[in-house]
Enzyme design. Structure first.
Site, PDB file in Angstrom:
ATOM      1  N   ARG A   1       0.870  -1.180   0.000  1.00 35.44           N
ATOM      2  CA  ARG A   1       0.000   0.000   0.000  1.00 35.44           C
ATOM      3  C   ARG A   1       0.903   1.225   0.000  1.00 35.44           C
ATOM      4  O   ARG A   1       1.945   1.248   0.676  1.00 35.44           O
ATOM      5  CB  ARG A   1      -0.904   0.038   1.247  1.00 35.44           C
ATOM      6  CG  ARG A   1      -2.078  -0.928   1.208  1.00 35.44           C
ATOM      7  CD  ARG A   1      -3.152  -0.548   0.172  1.00 35.44           C
ATOM      8  NE  ARG A   1      -4.277  -1.462   0.161  1.00 35.44           N
ATOM      9  CZ  ARG A   1      -4.392  -2.530  -0.630  1.00 35.44           C
ATOM     10  NH1 ARG A   1      -3.441  -2.830  -1.488  1.00 35.44           N
ATOM     11  NH2 ARG A   1      -5.476  -3.291  -0.580  1.00 35.44           N
TER      12      ARG A   1
ATOM     13  N   GLU B   1      -2.818   7.515  -4.674  1.00 36.70           N
ATOM     14  CA  GLU B   1      -3.160   6.868  -5.948  1.00 36.70           C
ATOM     15  C   GLU B   1      -4.639   6.957  -6.308  1.00 36.70           C
ATOM     16  O   GLU B   1      -5.006   6.856  -7.476  1.00 36.70           O
ATOM     17  CB  GLU B   1      -2.760   5.396  -5.921  1.00 36.70           C
ATOM     18  CG  GLU B   1      -3.610   4.533  -4.987  1.00 36.70           C
ATOM     19  CD  GLU B   1      -3.227   3.057  -5.030  1.00 36.70           C
ATOM     20  OE1 GLU B   1      -2.038   2.750  -4.919  1.00 36.70           O
ATOM     21  OE2 GLU B   1      -4.148   2.223  -5.172  1.00 36.70           O
TER      22      GLU B   1
ATOM     23  N   HIS C   1      -1.204  -0.084  -9.673  1.00 38.13           N
ATOM     24  CA  HIS C   1      -1.875  -1.062  -8.805  1.00 38.13           C
ATOM     25  C   HIS C   1      -2.357  -2.270  -9.626  1.00 38.13           C
ATOM     26  O   HIS C   1      -3.534  -2.638  -9.591  1.00 38.13           O
ATOM     27  CB  HIS C   1      -3.043  -0.405  -8.062  1.00 38.13           C
ATOM     28  CG  HIS C   1      -3.352  -1.084  -6.755  1.00 38.13           C
ATOM     29  ND1 HIS C   1      -3.627  -0.389  -5.602  1.00 38.13           N
ATOM     30  CD2 HIS C   1      -3.417  -2.403  -6.402  1.00 38.13           C
ATOM     31  CE1 HIS C   1      -3.862  -1.237  -4.617  1.00 38.13           C
ATOM     32  NE2 HIS C   1      -3.739  -2.465  -5.083  1.00 38.13           N
TER      33      HIS C   1
HETATM   34  P1  NAD Z   1      -0.971 -11.292   5.075  1.00 37.06           P
HETATM   35  O1  NAD Z   1      -1.941 -10.842   6.089  1.00 37.06           O
HETATM   36  O2  NAD Z   1      -0.941 -12.727   4.670  1.00 37.06           O
HETATM   37  O3  NAD Z   1       0.518 -10.889   5.549  1.00 37.06           O
HETATM   38  C1  NAD Z   1       0.857  -9.644   6.071  1.00 37.06           C
HETATM   39  C2  NAD Z   1       2.099  -9.831   6.932  1.00 37.06           C
HETATM   40  O4  NAD Z   1       2.528  -8.520   7.366  1.00 37.06           O
HETATM   41  C3  NAD Z   1       1.846 -10.656   8.201  1.00 37.06           C
HETATM   42  O5  NAD Z   1       2.842 -11.650   8.345  1.00 37.06           O
HETATM   43  C4  NAD Z   1       1.932  -9.633   9.326  1.00 37.06           C
HETATM   44  O6  NAD Z   1       2.430 -10.187  10.548  1.00 37.06           O
HETATM   45  C5  NAD Z   1       2.910  -8.642   8.719  1.00 37.06           C
HETATM   46  N1  NAD Z   1       2.895  -7.329   9.396  1.00 37.06           N
HETATM   47  C6  NAD Z   1       1.885  -6.747  10.103  1.00 37.06           C
HETATM   48  N2  NAD Z   1       2.310  -5.583  10.624  1.00 37.06           N
HETATM   49  C7  NAD Z   1       3.603  -5.441  10.259  1.00 37.06           C
HETATM   50  C8  NAD Z   1       4.585  -4.445  10.493  1.00 37.06           C
HETATM   51  N3  NAD Z   1       4.323  -3.384  11.276  1.00 37.06           N
HETATM   52  N4  NAD Z   1       5.809  -4.603   9.957  1.00 37.06           N
HETATM   53  C9  NAD Z   1       6.097  -5.692   9.194  1.00 37.06           C
HETATM   54  N5  NAD Z   1       5.219  -6.665   8.941  1.00 37.06           N
HETATM   55  C10 NAD Z   1       3.990  -6.546   9.454  1.00 37.06           C
HETATM   56  O7  NAD Z   1      -1.224 -10.353   3.808  1.00 37.06           O
HETATM   57  P2  NAD Z   1      -0.858 -10.662   2.276  1.00 37.06           P
HETATM   58  O8  NAD Z   1      -1.958 -11.440   1.639  1.00 37.06           O
HETATM   59  O9  NAD Z   1       0.534 -11.162   2.190  1.00 37.06           O
HETATM   60  O10 NAD Z   1      -0.958  -9.182   1.665  1.00 37.06           O
HETATM   61  C11 NAD Z   1      -0.085  -8.160   2.089  1.00 37.06           C
HETATM   62  C12 NAD Z   1      -0.578  -6.832   1.570  1.00 37.06           C
HETATM   63  O11 NAD Z   1      -0.412  -6.785   0.162  1.00 37.06           O
HETATM   64  C13 NAD Z   1      -2.083  -6.562   1.753  1.00 37.06           C
HETATM   65  O12 NAD Z   1      -2.371  -6.070   3.047  1.00 37.06           O
HETATM   66  C14 NAD Z   1      -2.365  -5.534   0.697  1.00 37.06           C
HETATM   67  O13 NAD Z   1      -2.171  -4.241   1.241  1.00 37.06           O
HETATM   68  C15 NAD Z   1      -1.285  -5.787  -0.354  1.00 37.06           C
HETATM   69  N6  NAD Z   1      -1.840  -6.265  -1.636  1.00 37.06           N
HETATM   70  C16 NAD Z   1      -1.559  -5.557  -2.754  1.00 37.06           C
HETATM   71  C17 NAD Z   1      -2.054  -5.986  -3.983  1.00 37.06           C
HETATM   72  C18 NAD Z   1      -1.729  -5.261  -5.269  1.00 37.06           C
HETATM   73  O14 NAD Z   1      -2.390  -5.505  -6.287  1.00 37.06           O
HETATM   74  N7  NAD Z   1      -0.733  -4.391  -5.284  1.00 37.06           N
HETATM   75  C19 NAD Z   1      -2.875  -7.115  -4.046  1.00 37.06           C
HETATM   76  C20 NAD Z   1      -3.130  -7.826  -2.858  1.00 37.06           C
HETATM   77  C21 NAD Z   1      -2.611  -7.403  -1.645  1.00 37.06           C
END
Ligand code: NAD
Length: 350
Positions: free
Chosen positions: A237, A266, A298
Protein backbone atom coordinates in the site's frame (compact mmCIF):
# COMPACT_ATOMS: atom_id res chain seq x y z
CA UNK A 1 -37.69 -16.32 -4.17
CA UNK A 2 -36.73 -12.67 -4.63
CA UNK A 3 -33.45 -12.24 -6.47
CA UNK A 4 -30.57 -10.82 -4.44
CA UNK A 5 -29.42 -7.53 -5.91
CA UNK A 6 -25.77 -6.51 -5.76
CA UNK A 7 -24.35 -3.06 -6.55
CA UNK A 8 -20.77 -3.43 -7.80
CA UNK A 9 -18.81 -0.19 -7.46
CA UNK A 10 -15.56 0.79 -9.15
CA UNK A 11 -16.45 -1.62 -11.90
CA UNK A 12 -14.35 -2.03 -15.04
CA UNK A 13 -15.06 -4.20 -18.08
CA UNK A 14 -12.78 -6.93 -16.69
CA UNK A 15 -14.64 -7.03 -13.35
CA UNK A 16 -17.92 -7.40 -15.18
CA UNK A 17 -16.55 -10.17 -17.37
CA UNK A 18 -15.22 -12.28 -14.47
CA UNK A 19 -18.22 -11.61 -12.19
CA UNK A 20 -20.71 -12.53 -14.91
CA UNK A 21 -18.90 -15.82 -15.44
CA UNK A 22 -18.91 -16.63 -11.72
CA UNK A 23 -22.55 -15.53 -11.44
CA UNK A 24 -23.78 -18.22 -13.85
CA UNK A 25 -24.04 -20.45 -10.77
CA UNK A 26 -25.92 -17.93 -8.58
CA UNK A 27 -27.94 -15.80 -11.00
CA UNK A 28 -27.84 -12.75 -8.71
CA UNK A 29 -28.97 -9.46 -10.18
CA UNK A 30 -25.76 -7.43 -10.49
CA UNK A 31 -25.69 -3.71 -11.22
CA UNK A 32 -22.33 -2.32 -12.28
CA UNK A 33 -21.23 1.24 -11.45
CA UNK A 34 -17.99 2.89 -12.58
CA UNK A 35 -18.05 5.15 -9.50
CA UNK A 36 -16.05 4.33 -6.42
CA UNK A 37 -18.06 3.71 -3.31
CA UNK A 38 -18.35 6.78 -1.10
CA UNK A 39 -21.11 8.69 0.73
CA UNK A 40 -22.49 10.22 -2.47
CA UNK A 41 -22.24 7.25 -4.80
CA UNK A 42 -23.72 4.95 -2.13
CA UNK A 43 -27.15 6.27 -3.15
CA UNK A 44 -26.84 4.38 -6.42
CA UNK A 45 -27.22 1.13 -4.51
CA UNK A 46 -30.87 1.90 -3.69
CA UNK A 47 -32.89 -1.32 -3.94
CA UNK A 48 -29.86 -3.60 -3.54
CA UNK A 49 -29.03 -5.76 -0.51
CA UNK A 50 -25.28 -5.91 -1.07
CA UNK A 51 -22.62 -3.46 -2.20
CA UNK A 52 -19.26 -4.54 -3.50
CA UNK A 53 -16.30 -2.15 -3.25
CA UNK A 54 -12.69 -2.24 -4.39
CA UNK A 55 -9.40 -0.95 -2.93
CA UNK A 56 -10.10 2.77 -3.26
CA UNK A 57 -13.76 2.73 -2.22
CA UNK A 58 -14.34 4.66 1.01
CA UNK A 59 -16.23 2.81 3.73
CA UNK A 60 -16.35 5.49 6.42
CA UNK A 61 -18.99 6.41 9.01
CA UNK A 62 -21.06 8.54 6.62
CA UNK A 63 -21.05 5.89 3.89
CA UNK A 64 -22.11 3.27 6.41
CA UNK A 65 -24.97 5.51 7.65
CA UNK A 66 -26.12 6.00 4.06
CA UNK A 67 -25.97 2.29 3.30
CA UNK A 68 -27.87 1.44 6.48
CA UNK A 69 -30.62 3.90 5.56
CA UNK A 70 -31.06 1.89 2.37
CA UNK A 71 -31.13 -1.40 4.30
CA UNK A 72 -27.89 -2.67 2.80
CA UNK A 73 -26.86 -5.67 4.86
CA UNK A 74 -23.49 -6.64 3.46
CA UNK A 75 -20.37 -5.03 2.00
CA UNK A 76 -18.43 -7.51 -0.13
CA UNK A 77 -14.93 -6.21 -0.72
CA UNK A 78 -13.24 -7.52 -3.87
CA UNK A 79 -9.83 -7.03 -2.26
CA UNK A 80 -7.60 -8.59 0.37
CA UNK A 81 -6.60 -5.26 1.97
CA UNK A 82 -9.30 -3.48 4.01
CA UNK A 83 -7.50 -0.33 5.16
CA UNK A 84 -10.26 1.65 3.38
CA UNK A 85 -12.87 0.36 5.86
CA UNK A 86 -13.57 2.17 9.13
CA UNK A 87 -13.90 -0.97 11.23
CA UNK A 88 -15.45 0.82 14.19
CA UNK A 89 -18.07 2.41 11.96
CA UNK A 90 -19.18 -0.87 10.40
CA UNK A 91 -19.18 -2.92 13.61
CA UNK A 92 -22.70 -4.12 14.43
CA UNK A 93 -24.05 -2.06 11.50
CA UNK A 94 -23.06 -3.89 8.33
CA UNK A 95 -21.17 -7.14 7.89
CA UNK A 96 -18.04 -6.78 5.76
CA UNK A 97 -16.41 -9.66 3.92
CA UNK A 98 -13.26 -9.67 1.80
CA UNK A 99 -11.20 -11.92 -0.47
CA UNK A 100 -8.16 -12.68 1.66
CA UNK A 101 -6.34 -15.10 -0.54
CA UNK A 102 -7.07 -14.80 -4.24
CA UNK A 103 -3.60 -15.31 -5.63
CA UNK A 104 -0.52 -14.42 -3.63
CA UNK A 105 1.40 -15.60 -6.72
CA UNK A 106 -0.02 -12.76 -8.83
CA UNK A 107 1.29 -10.08 -6.47
CA UNK A 108 4.55 -11.86 -5.64
CA UNK A 109 5.39 -12.42 -9.31
CA UNK A 110 4.65 -8.78 -10.11
CA UNK A 111 6.94 -7.65 -7.27
CA UNK A 112 9.75 -9.75 -8.73
CA UNK A 113 8.97 -8.51 -12.25
CA UNK A 114 9.35 -4.94 -10.95
CA UNK A 115 12.68 -5.84 -9.30
CA UNK A 116 14.09 -7.36 -12.46
CA UNK A 117 12.82 -4.56 -14.67
CA UNK A 118 14.17 -1.82 -12.40
CA UNK A 119 17.52 -3.48 -11.86
CA UNK A 120 18.17 -4.24 -15.55
CA UNK A 121 16.49 -1.01 -16.71
CA UNK A 122 14.14 -2.85 -19.06
CA UNK A 123 11.67 0.07 -18.97
CA UNK A 124 14.38 2.29 -20.48
CA UNK A 125 15.79 -0.36 -22.82
CA UNK A 126 12.35 -1.02 -24.31
CA UNK A 127 11.85 2.62 -25.28
CA UNK A 128 15.44 3.09 -26.37
CA UNK A 129 15.52 0.20 -28.83
CA UNK A 130 12.21 1.28 -30.36
CA UNK A 131 13.93 4.59 -31.08
CA UNK A 132 16.75 2.65 -32.79
CA UNK A 133 19.14 3.57 -29.98
CA UNK A 134 21.11 0.40 -29.32
CA UNK A 135 23.62 1.95 -26.87
CA UNK A 136 24.05 0.43 -23.40
CA UNK A 137 25.15 3.50 -21.42
CA UNK A 138 22.87 3.99 -18.42
CA UNK A 139 21.51 0.44 -18.49
CA UNK A 140 24.01 -1.15 -16.09
CA UNK A 141 22.43 -3.46 -13.52
CA UNK A 142 23.76 -5.88 -10.89
CA UNK A 143 23.67 -9.65 -10.41
CA UNK A 144 20.96 -10.54 -7.92
CA UNK A 145 22.79 -13.81 -7.23
CA UNK A 146 24.44 -13.64 -3.79
CA UNK A 147 22.96 -10.18 -3.03
CA UNK A 148 20.71 -9.55 -0.04
CA UNK A 149 16.97 -9.10 -0.42
CA UNK A 150 14.61 -8.13 2.39
CA UNK A 151 10.96 -8.92 2.85
CA UNK A 152 8.94 -6.61 5.07
CA UNK A 153 5.80 -8.54 6.05
CA UNK A 154 6.20 -12.30 5.68
CA UNK A 155 2.56 -13.26 5.20
CA UNK A 156 1.05 -14.99 2.18
CA UNK A 157 2.59 -12.69 -0.46
CA UNK A 158 5.90 -11.97 1.28
CA UNK A 159 6.57 -15.70 1.63
CA UNK A 160 5.94 -16.30 -2.08
CA UNK A 161 8.39 -13.51 -2.96
CA UNK A 162 10.98 -15.09 -0.67
CA UNK A 163 10.55 -18.47 -2.41
CA UNK A 164 11.12 -16.90 -5.83
CA UNK A 165 14.16 -14.89 -4.69
CA UNK A 166 15.67 -17.98 -3.11
CA UNK A 167 15.83 -19.41 -6.65
CA UNK A 168 18.11 -16.48 -7.55
CA UNK A 169 20.34 -17.65 -4.70
CA UNK A 170 19.84 -14.41 -2.81
CA UNK A 171 20.47 -14.03 0.93
CA UNK A 172 17.17 -13.23 2.61
CA UNK A 173 16.36 -10.98 5.55
CA UNK A 174 12.90 -10.31 6.94
CA UNK A 175 11.08 -7.97 9.28
CA UNK A 176 7.71 -8.89 10.78
CA UNK A 177 6.35 -8.41 14.32
CA UNK A 178 5.07 -11.98 14.02
CA UNK A 179 8.01 -14.00 12.67
CA UNK A 180 7.19 -17.28 10.95
CA UNK A 181 9.76 -19.72 12.34
CA UNK A 182 9.10 -22.70 10.02
CA UNK A 183 9.26 -20.54 6.93
CA UNK A 184 12.47 -18.89 8.17
CA UNK A 185 14.05 -22.27 8.79
CA UNK A 186 12.97 -23.67 5.41
CA UNK A 187 14.44 -20.78 3.41
CA UNK A 188 17.27 -19.88 5.77
CA UNK A 189 15.83 -16.44 6.38
CA UNK A 190 17.10 -14.19 9.12
CA UNK A 191 14.52 -12.03 10.95
CA UNK A 192 16.10 -8.72 11.99
CA UNK A 193 14.97 -5.28 13.15
CA UNK A 194 13.89 -2.73 10.55
CA UNK A 195 16.99 -0.55 10.76
CA UNK A 196 19.36 -3.49 10.45
CA UNK A 197 17.34 -4.77 7.50
CA UNK A 198 17.62 -1.41 5.75
CA UNK A 199 21.37 -1.22 6.40
CA UNK A 200 22.11 -4.68 4.98
CA UNK A 201 19.76 -5.10 2.03
CA UNK A 202 20.30 -4.47 -1.68
CA UNK A 203 16.60 -4.91 -2.45
CA UNK A 204 13.71 -4.22 -0.07
CA UNK A 205 10.24 -5.50 -0.90
CA UNK A 206 7.21 -4.33 1.09
CA UNK A 207 4.40 -6.80 1.85
CA UNK A 208 2.94 -5.60 5.16
CA UNK A 209 -0.68 -4.40 5.33
CA UNK A 210 -1.44 -0.73 5.89
CA UNK A 211 -2.14 -0.07 9.58
CA UNK A 212 -1.19 2.45 12.24
CA UNK A 213 2.06 0.56 12.77
CA UNK A 214 3.02 0.48 9.08
CA UNK A 215 1.93 4.00 8.05
CA UNK A 216 5.10 5.72 6.74
CA UNK A 217 7.22 2.79 7.87
CA UNK A 218 9.79 4.09 5.41
CA UNK A 219 10.22 7.76 6.33
CA UNK A 220 13.05 10.31 6.46
CA UNK A 221 14.32 8.80 9.72
CA UNK A 222 14.25 5.12 8.79
CA UNK A 223 15.47 5.79 5.23
CA UNK A 224 18.70 7.26 6.71
CA UNK A 225 19.64 3.63 7.36
CA UNK A 226 19.23 2.60 3.73
CA UNK A 227 22.22 0.85 2.20
CA UNK A 228 23.67 3.02 -0.58
CA UNK A 229 22.15 2.09 -3.91
CA UNK A 230 19.40 -0.13 -2.46
CA UNK A 231 16.22 -0.61 -4.49
CA UNK A 232 12.78 -0.29 -2.87
CA UNK A 233 9.84 -2.27 -4.23
CA UNK A 234 6.31 -1.55 -3.00
CA UNK A 235 3.38 -3.72 -4.05
CA UNK A 236 1.60 -3.38 -0.70
CA UNK A 237 0.00 0.00 0.00
CA UNK A 238 1.31 3.46 -0.91
CA UNK A 239 1.06 4.86 2.61
CA UNK A 240 3.77 2.50 3.83
CA UNK A 241 6.24 4.98 2.31
CA UNK A 242 6.49 8.71 2.99
CA UNK A 243 6.78 9.69 -0.67
CA UNK A 244 8.54 13.00 0.01
CA UNK A 245 11.19 11.18 2.04
CA UNK A 246 11.58 8.68 -0.80
CA UNK A 247 12.06 11.51 -3.28
CA UNK A 248 14.85 12.93 -1.09
CA UNK A 249 16.81 9.65 -1.02
CA UNK A 250 16.31 9.29 -4.77
CA UNK A 251 17.55 12.84 -5.35
CA UNK A 252 20.61 12.29 -3.17
CA UNK A 253 21.37 9.00 -4.92
CA UNK A 254 21.20 7.05 -1.64
CA UNK A 255 18.38 4.94 -3.04
CA UNK A 256 19.31 3.07 -6.22
CA UNK A 257 15.73 3.15 -7.44
CA UNK A 258 12.12 2.52 -6.57
CA UNK A 259 9.48 0.37 -8.21
CA UNK A 260 6.00 1.22 -7.01
CA UNK A 261 2.75 -0.54 -7.81
CA UNK A 262 1.02 1.59 -5.21
CA UNK A 263 1.28 5.25 -4.30
CA UNK A 264 0.10 7.27 -1.28
CA UNK A 265 -2.30 9.43 -3.28
CA UNK A 266 -3.16 6.87 -5.95
CA UNK A 267 -6.93 6.96 -5.54
CA UNK A 268 -7.45 9.88 -7.92
CA UNK A 269 -5.26 8.48 -10.70
CA UNK A 270 -4.72 4.75 -10.59
CA UNK A 271 -7.00 2.59 -12.75
CA UNK A 272 -7.95 5.68 -14.83
CA UNK A 273 -6.75 7.09 -18.18
CA UNK A 274 -5.17 10.53 -17.71
CA UNK A 275 -3.32 10.58 -21.03
CA UNK A 276 -5.43 13.51 -22.26
CA UNK A 277 -5.65 15.30 -18.93
CA UNK A 278 -3.44 17.34 -16.64
CA UNK A 279 -1.93 15.69 -13.59
CA UNK A 280 -2.09 18.15 -10.72
CA UNK A 281 -0.28 15.93 -8.21
CA UNK A 282 3.26 17.40 -8.24
CA UNK A 283 4.66 14.58 -6.11
CA UNK A 284 3.51 11.95 -8.57
CA UNK A 285 4.79 14.10 -11.43
CA UNK A 286 8.19 14.41 -9.70
CA UNK A 287 8.41 10.65 -9.20
CA UNK A 288 7.77 10.14 -12.89
CA UNK A 289 10.81 12.26 -13.81
CA UNK A 290 13.31 9.85 -12.24
CA UNK A 291 14.84 7.37 -14.68
CA UNK A 292 15.22 4.93 -11.79
CA UNK A 293 11.57 5.04 -10.72
CA UNK A 294 9.17 2.55 -12.21
CA UNK A 295 5.47 2.93 -11.51
CA UNK A 296 2.66 0.53 -12.33
CA UNK A 297 -0.93 1.38 -11.59
CA UNK A 298 -1.88 -1.06 -8.81
CA UNK A 299 -1.80 -3.95 -11.25
CA UNK A 300 0.02 -6.58 -9.17
CA UNK A 301 -3.24 -8.49 -8.60
CA UNK A 302 -4.18 -8.35 -12.27
CA UNK A 303 -3.98 -11.92 -13.55
CA UNK A 304 -6.70 -14.17 -14.97
CA UNK A 305 -6.31 -16.53 -12.03
CA UNK A 306 -6.64 -13.74 -9.46
CA UNK A 307 -9.69 -12.16 -11.14
CA UNK A 308 -11.36 -15.57 -11.41
CA UNK A 309 -10.76 -16.20 -7.70
CA UNK A 310 -11.85 -12.68 -6.67
CA UNK A 311 -15.16 -13.08 -8.51
CA UNK A 312 -15.70 -16.62 -7.17
CA UNK A 313 -14.92 -15.76 -3.52
CA UNK A 314 -16.96 -12.53 -3.63
CA UNK A 315 -20.07 -14.43 -4.73
CA UNK A 316 -19.37 -17.30 -2.32
CA UNK A 317 -19.13 -14.75 0.52
CA UNK A 318 -22.49 -13.30 -0.51
CA UNK A 319 -24.09 -16.74 -0.73
CA UNK A 320 -22.75 -17.67 2.73
CA UNK A 321 -24.26 -14.49 4.19
CA UNK A 322 -27.76 -15.02 2.78
CA UNK A 323 -27.80 -18.74 3.54
CA UNK A 324 -26.93 -17.99 7.18
CA UNK A 325 -23.61 -19.84 6.96
CA UNK A 326 -20.48 -18.85 8.91
CA UNK A 327 -18.69 -15.88 7.36
CA UNK A 328 -15.13 -17.12 7.10
CA UNK A 329 -13.93 -14.00 5.34
CA UNK A 330 -15.63 -11.47 7.58
CA UNK A 331 -13.54 -8.62 8.98
CA UNK A 332 -14.48 -6.80 12.12
CA UNK A 333 -13.18 -4.31 14.62
CA UNK A 334 -13.10 -6.72 17.56
CA UNK A 335 -11.28 -9.46 15.72
CA UNK A 336 -8.77 -7.15 14.08
CA UNK A 337 -8.05 -5.14 17.22
CA UNK A 338 -7.11 -8.28 19.11
CA UNK A 339 -5.47 -9.88 16.09
CA UNK A 340 -7.54 -12.99 16.59
CA UNK A 341 -10.94 -13.75 15.30
CA UNK A 342 -13.34 -14.95 17.96
CA UNK A 343 -16.56 -15.32 16.08
CA UNK A 344 -19.94 -16.08 17.59
CA UNK A 345 -21.29 -19.61 17.54
CA UNK A 346 -22.93 -19.02 14.18
CA UNK A 347 -19.54 -18.11 12.70
CA UNK A 348 -20.10 -14.36 12.49
CA UNK A 349 -18.45 -11.50 14.32
CA UNK A 350 -21.77 -10.25 15.73
P1 NAD B 1 -0.97 -11.29 5.08
O1 NAD B 1 -1.94 -10.84 6.09
O2 NAD B 1 -0.94 -12.73 4.67
O3 NAD B 1 0.52 -10.89 5.55
C1 NAD B 1 0.86 -9.64 6.07
C2 NAD B 1 2.10 -9.83 6.93
O4 NAD B 1 2.53 -8.52 7.37
C3 NAD B 1 1.85 -10.66 8.20
O5 NAD B 1 2.84 -11.65 8.34
C4 NAD B 1 1.93 -9.63 9.33
O6 NAD B 1 2.43 -10.19 10.55
C5 NAD B 1 2.91 -8.64 8.72
N1 NAD B 1 2.90 -7.33 9.40
C6 NAD B 1 1.89 -6.75 10.10
N2 NAD B 1 2.31 -5.58 10.62
C7 NAD B 1 3.60 -5.44 10.26
C8 NAD B 1 4.59 -4.45 10.49
N3 NAD B 1 4.32 -3.38 11.28
N4 NAD B 1 5.81 -4.60 9.96
C9 NAD B 1 6.10 -5.69 9.19
N5 NAD B 1 5.22 -6.67 8.94
C10 NAD B 1 3.99 -6.55 9.45
O7 NAD B 1 -1.22 -10.35 3.81
P2 NAD B 1 -0.86 -10.66 2.28
O8 NAD B 1 -1.96 -11.44 1.64
O9 NAD B 1 0.53 -11.16 2.19
O10 NAD B 1 -0.96 -9.18 1.67
C11 NAD B 1 -0.09 -8.16 2.09
C12 NAD B 1 -0.58 -6.83 1.57
O11 NAD B 1 -0.41 -6.79 0.16
C13 NAD B 1 -2.08 -6.56 1.75
O12 NAD B 1 -2.37 -6.07 3.05
C14 NAD B 1 -2.37 -5.53 0.70
O13 NAD B 1 -2.17 -4.24 1.24
C15 NAD B 1 -1.28 -5.79 -0.35
N6 NAD B 1 -1.84 -6.26 -1.64
C16 NAD B 1 -1.56 -5.56 -2.75
C17 NAD B 1 -2.05 -5.99 -3.98
C18 NAD B 1 -1.73 -5.26 -5.27
O14 NAD B 1 -2.39 -5.51 -6.29
N7 NAD B 1 -0.73 -4.39 -5.28
C19 NAD B 1 -2.87 -7.11 -4.05
C20 NAD B 1 -3.13 -7.83 -2.86
C21 NAD B 1 -2.61 -7.40 -1.65
Amino acid sequence: MKKIKIAVFDSKSYDECFLEKANRKYKYEIKYFANRLNTDSALMAQGCQVVSAFVNGIVDKKTVQQLRKMNIELIALRSAGYNNVDLKAVYKKIHVVRVPDYSPYAVAEHAVALMLCLNRKLHRAYNRVRDLNFALEGLLGFDMHNKTAAIIGTGRIGQKVAHILKCFNMKLLAYDPRPKEDFAKELNIEYVGLNELLKRSDIISLHAPLSKSTYHLLNSKTLCNLKNGAMIINTSRGQLIDTNALIEVLKSGKAGGAALDVYEEESEYFFEDFSNKIVSDDTLARLLTFPNVLITSHQAFFTKEALTQIAKTTLENIEAFFKGKPLENEICYKACAKNKCKKEERGRCW
